[in-house]
Design an enzyme around this catalytic site. Structure first.
Site, PDB file in Angstrom:
ATOM      1  N   LYS A  30      78.846  74.231  55.883  1.00 30.39           N
ATOM      2  CA  LYS A  30      79.664  73.967  57.075  1.00 30.39           C
ATOM      3  C   LYS A  30      78.770  73.548  58.242  1.00 30.39           C
ATOM      4  CE  LYS A  30      83.424  77.396  56.584  1.00 30.39           C
ATOM      5  NZ  LYS A  30      84.038  78.553  57.281  1.00 30.39           N
ATOM      6  N   ASP A  37      87.648  78.508  60.370  1.00 35.22           N
ATOM      7  CA  ASP A  37      88.074  79.061  59.096  1.00 35.22           C
ATOM      8  C   ASP A  37      88.827  77.967  58.356  1.00 35.22           C
ATOM      9  OD1 ASP A  37      87.793  81.725  57.777  1.00 35.22           O
ATOM     10  OD2 ASP A  37      89.913  81.371  57.383  1.00 35.22           O
TER      11      ASP A  37
END
Ligand code: ITT
Length: 198
Positions: free
Chosen positions: A13, A65
């Site tokens: 990420k 998320d």
């Protein structure tokens, strides 16, 4: 250049987000920290809990998320994507989808915070689940997700190709646009005001 701290345990990420924000003049510092992930019904609730847990970090802070949602499995694994993958890997998904539609989408909710101000940005990409895991790029569910219009999985694509269309890149480009526009929390303040008058 402005600075932003991205808090996550996931190096994949962090790499993707740094590449997406660089053209906006935003330098990303990755802070590896495990954040609470409450059993929640939505990604937004998880992001709110993550933002609460990074209040001690000064400056501009970003968390996010993400989940893989499969409508024919009532959205599963969705908000449970991380737990599910850790325990079960891909096997049960392939089994369940033998007799069900393979449509799926990834969704990211990114949360930006500075002091007491915060804002959320959403990104999605639609596609389908492959018949087997393919490719070594990316992370998580990338080897089993074929975006619409592609004939390969995210796992078979170089990082730049995934960043061109991914859920995360779409959410984070909105963050970059808001920062570059100089009022990253403006929309949130306006919508709060609007809610109060109702
Ligand atoms: P954090 O520390 O940021 O929470 P995480 O990896 O636990 O990192 P999430 O809970 O957001 O992150 O991710 C849920 C699961 O979905 C996890 O198993 C990820 O590997 C997977 N996932 C998230 N983004 C993905 C992507 O872009 N491609 C493939 N899988 C992804």
């Amino acid at each position: 250049m402005s600075d932003l701290t991205f808090v996550s345990t996931n190096p994949g990420k962090a790499r993707e987000i740094a590449a997406v924000l660089e053209p906006f003049g935003v330098r990303v510092k990755w802070y590896r920290r495990e954040l609470p992930e409450p059993q929640a019904a939505t990604l937004e609730e998880v992001v709110a809990a993550k933002l609460d847990a990074v209040r001690d970090i000064s400056g501009r802070v970003l968390v996010e998320d993400s989940g893989l949602f499969i409508p024919s499995l009532r959205g599963f694994p969705g908000v449970y994507s991380a737990h599910f993958l850790r325990i079960w890997k891909f096997g049960p998904i392939f089994e369940l989808l033998e007799s069900r539609p393979r449509r799926a989408y990834f969704r990211t909710v990114a949360g930006l915070q500075e002091g007491r101000r915060r804002a959320m940005f959403v990104g999605e990409v639609r596609g389908s689940i492959s018949d087997r895991a393919r490719g070594r790029h990316g992370f998580g569910y990338d080897p089993i997700f074929i975006p619409d219009g592609w004939d390969r999985t995210f796992g078979e694509a170089p990082a730049e190709a995934k960043n061109g269309i991914s859920h995360r890149a779409r959410a984070v480009r909105k963050v970059g646009t808001a920062i570059a526009g100089g009022r990253p929390f403006g929309a949130t303040a306006r919508s709060r005001g609007a809610l109060k008058t109702r």
